[in-house]
Scaffold this motif. Structure first.
Motif, PDB file in Angstrom:
ATOM      1  N   UNK A  52       0.808  -1.294   0.108  1.00 57.08           N
ATOM      2  CA  UNK A  52      -0.009  -0.089  -0.168  1.00 57.08           C
ATOM      3  C   UNK A  52       0.784   1.188   0.064  1.00 57.08           C
ATOM      4  N   UNK A  53       0.454   1.995  -0.990  1.00 56.52           N
ATOM      5  CA  UNK A  53       1.234   3.697  -0.878  1.00 56.52           C
ATOM      6  C   UNK A  53       1.026   4.275   0.372  1.00 56.52           C
ATOM      7  N   UNK A  54       2.070   5.228   0.360  1.00 49.75           N
ATOM      8  CA  UNK A  54       1.829   5.881   1.649  1.00 49.75           C
ATOM      9  C   UNK A  54       0.837   6.869   1.896  1.00 49.75           C
ATOM     10  N   UNK A  55       0.135   7.217   0.742  1.00 47.57           N
ATOM     11  CA  UNK A  55      -1.085   7.967   0.874  1.00 47.57           C
ATOM     12  C   UNK A  55      -2.189   7.212   1.469  1.00 47.57           C
ATOM     13  N   UNK A  56      -2.088   5.945   1.463  1.00 43.03           N
ATOM     14  CA  UNK A  56      -2.943   5.120   2.269  1.00 43.03           C
ATOM     15  C   UNK A  56      -2.870   4.650   3.358  1.00 43.03           C
ATOM     16  N   UNK A  57      -1.480   4.492   3.921  1.00 50.79           N
ATOM     17  CA  UNK A  57      -1.249   3.890   5.148  1.00 50.79           C
ATOM     18  C   UNK A  57      -0.435   4.721   5.939  1.00 50.79           C
ATOM     19  N   UNK A  58       0.015   5.892   5.465  1.00 48.66           N
ATOM     20  CA  UNK A  58       0.681   6.874   6.238  1.00 48.66           C
ATOM     21  C   UNK A  58       2.289   6.400   6.018  1.00 48.66           C
ATOM     22  N   UNK A  59       3.235   7.533   6.235  1.00 48.29           N
ATOM     23  CA  UNK A  59       4.668   7.521   6.000  1.00 48.29           C
ATOM     24  C   UNK A  59       5.283   8.623   5.523  1.00 48.29           C
ATOM     25  N   UNK A  60       6.505   8.618   5.103  1.00 49.76           N
ATOM     26  CA  UNK A  60       7.024   9.644   4.560  1.00 49.76           C
ATOM     27  C   UNK A  60       7.838   9.347   3.159  1.00 49.76           C
ATOM     28  N   UNK A  61       8.010  10.188   2.529  1.00 48.76           N
ATOM     29  CA  UNK A  61       8.441  10.252   1.261  1.00 48.76           C
ATOM     30  C   UNK A  61       9.646  11.328   1.241  1.00 48.76           C
ATOM     31  N   UNK A  62      10.943  11.191   1.092  1.00 46.37           N
ATOM     32  CA  UNK A  62      11.913  12.015   0.948  1.00 46.37           C
ATOM     33  C   UNK A  62      12.899  11.957  -0.093  1.00 46.37           C
ATOM     34  N   UNK A  63      13.011  13.006  -1.004  1.00 53.41           N
ATOM     35  CA  UNK A  63      13.584  12.962  -2.172  1.00 53.41           C
ATOM     36  C   UNK A  63      14.925  14.036  -2.069  1.00 53.41           C
ATOM     37  N   UNK A  64      15.943  13.512  -2.540  1.00 59.15           N
ATOM     38  CA  UNK A  64      17.023  14.215  -2.721  1.00 59.15           C
ATOM     39  C   UNK A  64      17.634  14.403  -4.173  1.00 59.15           C
ATOM     40  N   UNK A  65      18.210  15.462  -4.485  1.00 60.84           N
ATOM     41  CA  UNK A  65      18.506  15.763  -5.870  1.00 60.84           C
ATOM     42  C   UNK A  65      20.060  15.842  -5.816  1.00 60.84           C
ATOM     43  N   UNK A  66      20.642  15.169  -6.607  1.00 60.04           N
ATOM     44  CA  UNK A  66      22.232  15.164  -6.681  1.00 60.04           C
ATOM     45  C   UNK A  66      22.599  16.557  -7.600  1.00 60.04           C
ATOM     46  N   UNK A  67      23.466  17.506  -6.922  1.00 61.98           N
ATOM     47  CA  UNK A  67      24.093  18.751  -7.570  1.00 61.98           C
ATOM     48  C   UNK A  67      25.337  18.382  -8.480  1.00 61.98           C
ATOM     49  N   UNK A  68      24.919  17.863  -9.636  1.00 62.16           N
ATOM     50  CA  UNK A  68      25.728  17.208 -10.503  1.00 62.16           C
ATOM     51  C   UNK A  68      26.852  18.478 -11.169  1.00 62.16           C
ATOM     52  N   UNK A  69      27.983  17.950 -10.956  1.00 65.04           N
ATOM     53  CA  UNK A  69      29.064  19.152 -11.481  1.00 65.04           C
ATOM     54  C   UNK A  69      29.032  18.926 -13.204  1.00 65.04           C
ATOM     55  N   UNK A  70      29.177  20.215 -13.656  1.00 66.68           N
ATOM     56  CA  UNK A  70      29.197  20.271 -15.041  1.00 66.68           C
ATOM     57  C   UNK A  70      30.393  19.195 -15.750  1.00 66.68           C
ATOM     58  N   UNK A  71      29.906  18.858 -16.866  1.00 66.61           N
ATOM     59  CA  UNK A  71      30.912  18.123 -17.493  1.00 66.61           C
ATOM     60  C   UNK A  71      30.674  16.589 -17.157  1.00 66.61           C
ATOM     61  N   UNK A  72      29.826  16.007 -16.027  1.00 64.91           N
ATOM     62  CA  UNK A  72      30.061  14.821 -15.777  1.00 64.91           C
ATOM     63  C   UNK A  72      29.211  13.787 -16.639  1.00 64.91           C
ATOM     64  N   UNK A  73      29.778  12.806 -17.094  1.00 70.42           N
ATOM     65  CA  UNK A  73      29.254  11.999 -18.069  1.00 70.42           C
ATOM     66  C   UNK A  73      28.126  11.254 -17.449  1.00 70.42           C
TER      67      UNK A  73
END
Length: 741
Positions: A52-73
């Motif tokens: 069951x998704x967290x919108x149905x049973x409760x809980x937390x979603x945490x999303x992190x975004x990587x600060x990717x350096x320019x030029x990384x393949x």
């Protein structure tokens, strides 16, 4: 009773027995007889199998975004995101969140879902720190840090001379400036073999990863760490964690969603209750309208519900609110297929054919309408599944499973049950609710083609608000009630345990202002005793300050924090872009399919009715100020599937009548075909709406904000399929249609 009747009764009893067994499997599962492990299931029950998704049973979603350096393949990014995923997975486990899932999304984000977490702020603190890698000697002295590591990777082969077999090991490379430090540390460690302290332990975030033994000085940039007979996966994970000591980018929290267990449980309970009552109402409606065939359709529907529950359990599908939307739509399409067949059956019986011939003809003539409408929905579901993210994928998966299963149920189970009726020789026409064909007379009195201008004016009025709203957006004028999913910010919801007055709301606003320095953008009631606070983006510390201030004033506990939403606008923008791109591609593929099966002008008409229905729904959002959040995407995608399905059924009837009446004018055929499809359109809309309306009546506010616009969209789909689809095709044919004979 003759042999055929006895055989048919036996088949009917067997069918009911099979459905009962399927229902029992869905509820209780099947134990695994091939293992002695306690509680092992060959087929899990719905309760244990469906995630069951967290919108149905409760809980937390945490999303992190990587600060990717320019030029990384892209190759480097993929490798380092895998390392980051390993780090986060280890952190949630060591922090006690053993049921959490960690996944990579959109290439440069890590999404962490933690069920039933009571304090998301603690999870953020545990997850948000920078990886700290250290090599320590037996006395705890740090001899190397993460910055000294050039690379760490899994390798396979003879790790060192004298090994008799190949194994997985870690190949470690140091930076030049670290070689002398490591040589000294290994020399000192090797000298302590007699004490049993000839090792250098590797720590990540104060957790010991491993304790490799040292047998001599290592005075080179490369060395190996043997791992015994460890598996490839384990060694690779350890190498990734060591590699994380020199992770080349920082991470930024872009989303925090938390739904308290109380609020999640309320959503789940009301959704299940609404679904159960809605299913009962659908069965009552089908039996009341179609009598004996309705009984058989209801049995087939129960079979469908049991089978989809089993499949969702076996596949361990993550079921959230958008997923429920997909199931509602697929149930509607399963009922729709039965309605198409039964309407055809009634037509054949009115024409004086025997029951056996009528059943065979009903299925034969309904097949292509069912096939075309379901296949276009499958196309949309596959595109959304492959191109979508997050809740879009959840919707697509349940819709795809549901549609494929509904086709099997209708074309196999329903057909089998109706053939039983044939063998039982139920020839009393009253049992099939024939009545008079009133719509045949209506076709002579009311002409959809001639009334098209009136329908056009009505449609323009219905979509005007949406069109104006969308046109003004590029000029910076926004009249939508955009929720934080699209504009970013923080939403907090609390249970206050008191009937809230306007004075209470003002007091809450002032408390928040004192805590963060600015007055919140809105403070509203949700239910009589709950408050929703919306502000600009708040940091973890600011959210804690707000919680502390409200708790002191109103004697609240952590459990009273029902929901936390802290979202960067980039998350909503990316999800919206993904949904729009997938929907456009689905529309193009559907247009191509309809062009091949019918013609380009009918495909264009179908796409226009789809756009019309979406715009009607958007107008409803604007006029009634419903928050525009991620639920909007689930509603829009549901309408996409429903609208195309409704138009295709009408087009199939038009195409069939053109073949049967080659000398009849196209306009007359369109009008007649629309009336012939009228009962199907209305009954399908009613049966699809019944569970949705129950969600409105029984649901919590977030569920209602999903069900209300969905209701509007479904009604718009019925209207456009009846009043717009056929006439649009006629007018697109132009003079050719007017003169065609």
């Amino acid at each position: 009773m003759d042999f055929n009747k006895r055989k048919s009764v036996a088949f009917l009893v067997a069918a009911l027995l099979v459905i009962s067994i399927l229902g029992a499997i869905a509820l209780y599962g099947i134990p695994n007889p091939f293992t002695t492990e306690p509680g092992a299931m060959l087929v899990p029950s719905v309760e244990k199998g469906v995630v069951l998704g967290l919108d149905l049973v409760g809980g937390s979603v945490i999303t992190y975004e990587a600060q990717v350096p320019a030029g990384m393949s892209s190759t480097e990014l993929d490798k380092n995101m895998g390392i980051l995923q390993s780090i986060m997975r280890r952190r949630v486990t060591t922090s006690g969140f053993t049921e959490a899932t960690v996944s990579i999304v959109n290439g440069n984000r890590i999404r962490i879902e933690i069920p039933a977490v009571t304090n998301p702020e603690e999870a953020v603190k545990a997850l948000g720190s920078t990886a700290k890698l250290e090599f320590r000697d037996a006395d705890g002295k740090v001899v190397l840090s993460g910055s000294d590591i050039a690379s760490a990777a899994r390798a396979y082969g003879r790790a060192q001379q004298g090994d008799l077999s190949d194994s997985h090991y870690i190949k470690l490379e140091l930076k030049p400036e670290a070689v002398s430090k490591f040589a000294e540390a290994t020399r000192n460690a090797a000298a302590r073999q007699a004490e049993g302290k000839n090792y250098i332990a590797i720590y990540l975030d104060e957790d010991e990863l491993s304790r490799p033994s040292v047998h001599g000085e290592i005075n080179s940039a490369e060395c190996i760490i043997t791992m015994g007979n460890s598996t490839r996966e384990y060694v690779e994970q350890q190498a990734n964690l060591i590699q994380s000591g020199q992770l080349p980018f920082e991470i930024k929290q872009v989303e925090l969603r938390s739904i308290g267990p109380t609020l999640g449980a309320a959503s789940l309970q009301t959704s299940l209750l609404a679904g159960f009552i809605g299913l009962i109402l659908v069965i009552i409606f089908m039996i009341g309208f179609y009598r004996i065939p309705g009984v058989m359709a209801s049995i087939a529907l129960l079979c469908y519900v049991a089978m989809i529950a089993i499949i969702l359990s076996v596949l361990k599908v993550n079921l959230s609110l958008p997923g429920i939307a997909g199931i509602i739509l697929s149930i509607g399409m399963a009922v729709d297929a039965n309605v198409i067949i039964f309407e055809r059956l009634k037509e054949e019986l009115r024409a004086g054919k025997t029951l056996r011939v009528a059943v065979k003809a009903g299925f034969s003539r309904a097949f292509w309408a069912i096939f075309d409408s379901n296949l276009t929905t499958v196309i949309a579901a596959v595109v959304l599944w492959r191109m979508g993210t997050g809740p879009i994928v959840g919707f697509a998966v349940t819709l795809l499973i549901g549609v494929l299963l509904s086709m099997f149920t209708v074309l196999v189970v329903s057909r089998f049950l109706l053939n039983i009726l044939v063998d039982l020789n139920f020839t009393n026409l009253k049992a099939y609710a024939l009545g008079k064909d009133t719509f045949a007379k209506m076709a002579l009195k009311f002409n959809f083609i001639k009334k098209f201008k009136l329908f056009g004016i009505i449609s323009i009025a219905l979509v005007a608000t949406a069109v104006v709203s969308l046109v003004l957006l590029p000029f910076g004028v926004n009249i939508f009630n955009l929720d934080i999913d699209f504009v970013g910010g923080t939403t907090l919801q609390y249970e206050m345990h008191r009937q809230l007055t306007n004075a209470d709301l003002d007091e809450v606003g002032n408390i928040v202002k004192d805590a963060i320095g600015t007055y919140p953008s809105s403070v509203q009631k949700s239910e009589e005793t709950q408050v929703i606070i919306k502000t600009s983006d708040l940091s973890t510390e600011q959210r804690e300050d707000v919680h502390k201030a409200l708790s002191e004033k109103f004697s609240l506990t952590d459990a009273d924090k029902l929901m936390v939403d802290n979202v960067s606008p980039v998350v909503g923008a990316d999800l919206s872009r993904s949904a729009v791109t997938a929907a456009l591609l689905a529309a193009v593929l559907i247009l191509l399919y309809i062009t091949v099966r019918f013609e380009f002008r009918s495909g264009s008409a179908a796409v226009i009715t789809l756009v019309h229905d979406i715009l009607v729904m958007i107008s409803f959002y604007v006029i009634f100020r419903i928050p525009l959040n991620m639920n909007f995407l689930a509603v829009a995608l549901t309408i996409l599937g429903y609208s195309i399905n409704a138009a295709i059924v009408v087009f199939d009837r038009i195409r069939e009548n053109v073949k049967l009446n080659p000398n009849k004018k196209f306009g007359e055929i369109v009008n007649t075909s629309t009336w012939q499809s009228f009962t199907r359109s209305m009954n399908t809309t009613i049966t699809t709406l019944l569970p949705v309306i129950m969600l409105i009546i029984l649901g919590v506010p977030s569920i209602r904000n999903f069900a209300l616009p969905l209701t509007v969209g479904l009604i718009a789909g019925a209207y456009s399929s009846i009043c717009l689809a056929g006439p649009l095709w006629f007018h697109f044919k132009g003079n050719k249609a007017a003169n065609e004979s």
